[in-house]
Every structure is written in structure tokens, then in C-alpha cells.
Design a protein around this motif. Structure first.
Motif, mmCIF file in Angstrom:
data_model
loop_
_atom_site.group_PDB
_atom_site.id
_atom_site.type_symbol
_atom_site.label_atom_id
_atom_site.label_comp_id
_atom_site.label_asym_id
_atom_site.label_seq_id
_atom_site.Cartn_x
_atom_site.Cartn_y
_atom_site.Cartn_z
ATOM 1 N N LEU A 10 -7.683 13.422 6.406
ATOM 2 C CA LEU A 10 -7.071 12.183 6.883
ATOM 3 C C LEU A 10 -6.474 12.346 8.280
ATOM 4 O O LEU A 10 -6.598 11.457 9.129
ATOM 5 N N ARG A 11 -5.828 13.461 8.523
ATOM 6 C CA ARG A 11 -5.257 13.681 9.864
ATOM 7 C C ARG A 11 -6.357 13.719 10.915
ATOM 8 O O ARG A 11 -6.236 13.115 11.991
ATOM 9 N N ARG B 248 -12.376 3.877 8.703
ATOM 10 C CA ARG B 248 -11.975 3.892 7.292
ATOM 11 C C ARG B 248 -12.428 5.187 6.635
ATOM 12 O O ARG B 248 -13.509 5.702 6.923
ATOM 13 N N VAL B 249 -11.592 5.697 5.758
ATOM 14 C CA VAL B 249 -11.937 6.838 4.912
ATOM 15 C C VAL B 249 -12.089 6.330 3.479
ATOM 16 O O VAL B 249 -11.230 5.593 2.984
ATOM 17 N N ARG C 21 0.199 7.603 0.649
ATOM 18 C CA ARG C 21 1.469 7.735 1.376
ATOM 19 C C ARG C 21 1.210 8.063 2.848
ATOM 20 O O ARG C 21 1.860 7.502 3.738
ATOM 21 N N PHE C 22 0.262 8.949 3.110
ATOM 22 C CA PHE C 22 -0.048 9.306 4.493
ATOM 23 C C PHE C 22 -0.540 8.093 5.277
ATOM 24 O O PHE C 22 -0.089 7.845 6.405
ATOM 25 N N VAL C 23 -1.465 7.334 4.710
ATOM 26 C CA VAL C 23 -2.008 6.176 5.417
ATOM 27 C C VAL C 23 -0.916 5.144 5.679
ATOM 28 O O VAL C 23 -0.871 4.519 6.740
ATOM 29 N N ASP D 172 -1.525 5.154 11.323
ATOM 30 C CA ASP D 172 -1.761 4.542 12.634
ATOM 31 C C ASP D 172 -3.000 3.641 12.623
ATOM 32 O O ASP D 172 -3.843 3.704 13.515
ATOM 33 N N GLY D 173 -3.102 2.815 11.580
ATOM 34 C CA GLY D 173 -4.203 1.865 11.510
ATOM 35 C C GLY D 173 -5.417 2.346 10.737
ATOM 36 O O GLY D 173 -6.356 1.567 10.505
#
Length: 348
Positions: A115-116, A125-126, A174-176, A181-182
Motif C-alpha cells: 500500500l505504501r 486503486r489497490v 486504516r492505512f487508506v 492520500d487518495g
């Protein structure tokens, strides 16, 4: 299947795995360029050969790179230029760390690492491959199917794999929410995944079918599960990748009502005839199964499932994304035919 009008570059993590390889194939068939990660580049020739055996495509549209979820090396290069990421790679029941703490840590750290990198590369998108294990464990018996609103109770007595998938997915959301950042996220939750293999591999999810064909499962363990075809799991990943309705949502990949394992065996006998003559015809009584699970390693591994009915519905994906899974009986038969064709089961 929802398709992007202009082909784009898509990263698939874990492209040599059962679900990952079918996702790569689905993307190639849809016209996209695909970059996929493997932990060992020595697997690239076999992966390409298996994909080419299943479909014709320009070999230049597939790039295989090395990146390991356990470290940062390679991930910035892997996501560079990609419009989307299908994050399929994860510790599995076959390659998981030995301790529960290590499995949970590896799953969570791996998801956040991808994700980072995706955020920093401005990926749109992931799509995270989660699992039914993040939905349906740790609950009391129920008569209604599980849906995307349900979460596994990590404080209950559940297996390490299911705990790791749940905590990793929660960390991803939680990270997203806090650091994305969008970046958009969608999560796909397959139930029991069956379907044809692309090569002479032995995915853990198919071992119940192999065991039935080869007579290693003499009597069926007493539990029920929903099932889904790996080809339909890949299709749902592509729909979740591009459909505006998919962003920020969880999607159960389930092809229908729960089947008892003895019902699966009956399908095998009915569809394959003599080649499935060793498939069991009886279900082990629950009390006896629980007693034997103290001594039998296979039953011990199934202990959290004994007596349960893991029924899950894919109605949300069917209604909102136009997803149409295959009939489960066809998937069971196709799985068996594939295992026999690749010599992974003998049927005798």
C-alpha cells in the motif's frame, strides 16, 4: 467482465500462486499489460509456460520481477507506472511462518508495504485479496449467510491464518483512511477456492478434492462451506479494479449456498463416475470427529470448522458489479478433471 477502454499496466503480487496466476491470465486476456512479482525469479519460466498453455498473448505484455513481502527491496520499481495493483500475495497455509505471531506480522507488514509503494507511485486503486477467513470465524452458529458486513472475531479461539487475514485487512483499511492520500482500496473475500490448475502445482484449497479422488478421505468431516471457482475470483478482482462502485467496499466471492463435504463427494461421484469411485459416501458424526481430532492431524487442522456451516453470499457482487459465478457443481467437476489431467490425483 468490466474492462478498461484503454489497456493499462497492472501489478499483480504473487503471480505464481493459484489465484495470482489466474488474475494475471484474466488481465492479459482483457488486453492489459501485466507486471507480476514472485519471490524467486526461478519460477518465471514455468509461470510463462503455464500461462501460454492456457491462452495466446504477446509475451512482451508480461513482465516478471522479484519482490518479497518480507522486505522493502523491489516494491518501488514493481509499482512504478502502474494504474492498478491486485495485491494477491500473502502468507498461505503452505508457506506461512511457523509461529502465529510471525504469520500475523508477515501478513500485516506485507499488505502495508504494498500500500505504501502504491500510494507513493500514485496508483489509482489497490484490490486486496483478503479471505472468508476475515469474515466468518469466531461467530456462534447462525442460520443466515455471512455478508460483507461481518468481520471475524480475532479475540475468539480461531486459527492463526484467519486471525492474520483479519488483522491485515483491518490494517489496510486504516492505512487508506489515515495515510492513503487518495489511494482507493477494494477487498475481495473468496470462500473455499476450487477450479482448474494452470500447472502441476498443488494448492492447499484443492487437497480435499484430491484426497477424495485418491481415497485419502475415507469419510467426510462434518462441516459445510461455500465454494467459488478460481476463474470467477479472478474475474471479480478485475471488476473490483475498475468499477466505480467497488472503491471502498468489501466483496465476498461465493458461488452459492454452503455445501457439506459429503455433498461435494456426491458431486464428484455423479460427474466423474468410476474415476471418483473412492470418494466417500458418509459423513463422520460430529461427536466422533471432535474426539478423533485430538489424535488425527487432518481433523485437528479442521477442528474450528467441525459442526459449522460457513454459508456466505456473493449477492452484493452479483447485484452491483454484474459478477456471475459458475455453478458450484461445474467447478467441482472441473477441479477434479484438472487434477487428474496434471497427475495431481490418480482416481484409483
Amino acid at each position: 467482465m468490466t474492462q478498461v477502454q484503454v489497456p493499462v499496466l497492472v501489478l499483480v503480487t504473487g503471480g505464481s500462486g493459484f489465484i495470482g496466476s489466474w488474475c494475471v491470465l484474466a488481465l492479459l486476456r482483457a488486453g492489459h499489460e501485466v507486471r507480476t512479482t514472485v519471490r524467486d525469479l526461478g519460477r518465471e519460466p514455468a509461470l510463462r509456460a503455464h500461462l501460454h498453455a492456457a491462452a495466446e498473448f504477446d509475451d512482451a505484455r508480461l513482465t516478471v520481477v522479484r519482490a518479497d513481502l518480507r522486505g522493502d527491496d523491489g516494491w518501488a520499481d514493481a509499482v512504478r507506472g502502474c494504474a492498478y495493483v491486485l495485491d494477491v500475495a500473502s502468507p498461505t497455509l503452505r508457506n506461512a511462518p511457523e509461529s502465529e505471531e510471525a504469520m500475523v506480522g508477515a501478513a500485516g507488514e506485507g499488505v502495508l508495504r504494498v500500500l505504501r509503494a502504491a500510494r507513493d507511485a500514485r496508483v489509482r486503486r489497490v484490490v486486496l485479496t483478503s479471505a472468508f477467513g476475515a469474515v466468518g470465524y469466531g461467530h456462534p452458529p447462525r442460520s443466515t449467510p455471512f455478508t460483507e458486513e461481518d468481520w471475524t472475531d480475532v479475540d475468539a479461539d480461531i486459527p492463526p491464518y484467519q486471525r492474520s487475514k483479519t488483522l491485515a485487512e483491518r490494517a489496510a483499511w486504516r492505512f487508506v483512511r489515515e495515510e492513503g492520500d487518495g489511494l482507493e482500496l477494494a477487498a475481495v473475500h473468496p470462500v473455499g477456492v476450487l477450479g482448474p490448475v494452470l500447472g502441476p502445482d498443488d494448492p492447499p484449497s484443492l487437497r480435499i478434492i484430491r484426497g477424495m479422488l485418491d481415497g485419502e478421505v475415507a469419510v467426510c468431516p462434518p462441516f459445510g462451506s461455500s465454494w467459488v471457482d478460481v476463474r470467477d475470483v479472478a474475474d471479480l478482482h478485475l471488476r473490483a479494479m475498475t468499477d466505480p462502485a467497488a472503491a471502498g467496499e468489501r466483496w465476498l466471492a461465493s458461488a452459492g449456498r454452503s455445501l457439506r463435504t459429503v455433498e461435494v463427494a456426491r458431486v464428484l461421484r455423479g460427474r466423474l463416475g468410476d474415476r471418483a469411485a473412492k470418494a466417500p459416501t458418509r459423513e463422520l458424526p460430529l461427536a466422533l470427529a471432535r474426539f478423533l481430532s485430538r489424535f488425527n492431524p487432518r481433523l485437528r487442522a479442521l477442528r474450528p470448522q467441525l459442526g459449522q456451516d460457513f454459508d456466505a453470499t456473493g449477492a452484493k457482487a452479483e447485484r452491483l458489479l454484474g459478477w456471475t459465478p459458475r455453478p458450484v457443481a461445474d467447478t467441482i467437476a472441473d477441479t477434479a478433471e484438472s487434477l487428474l489431467a496434471h497427475g495431481l490425483a490418480t482416481g484409483r
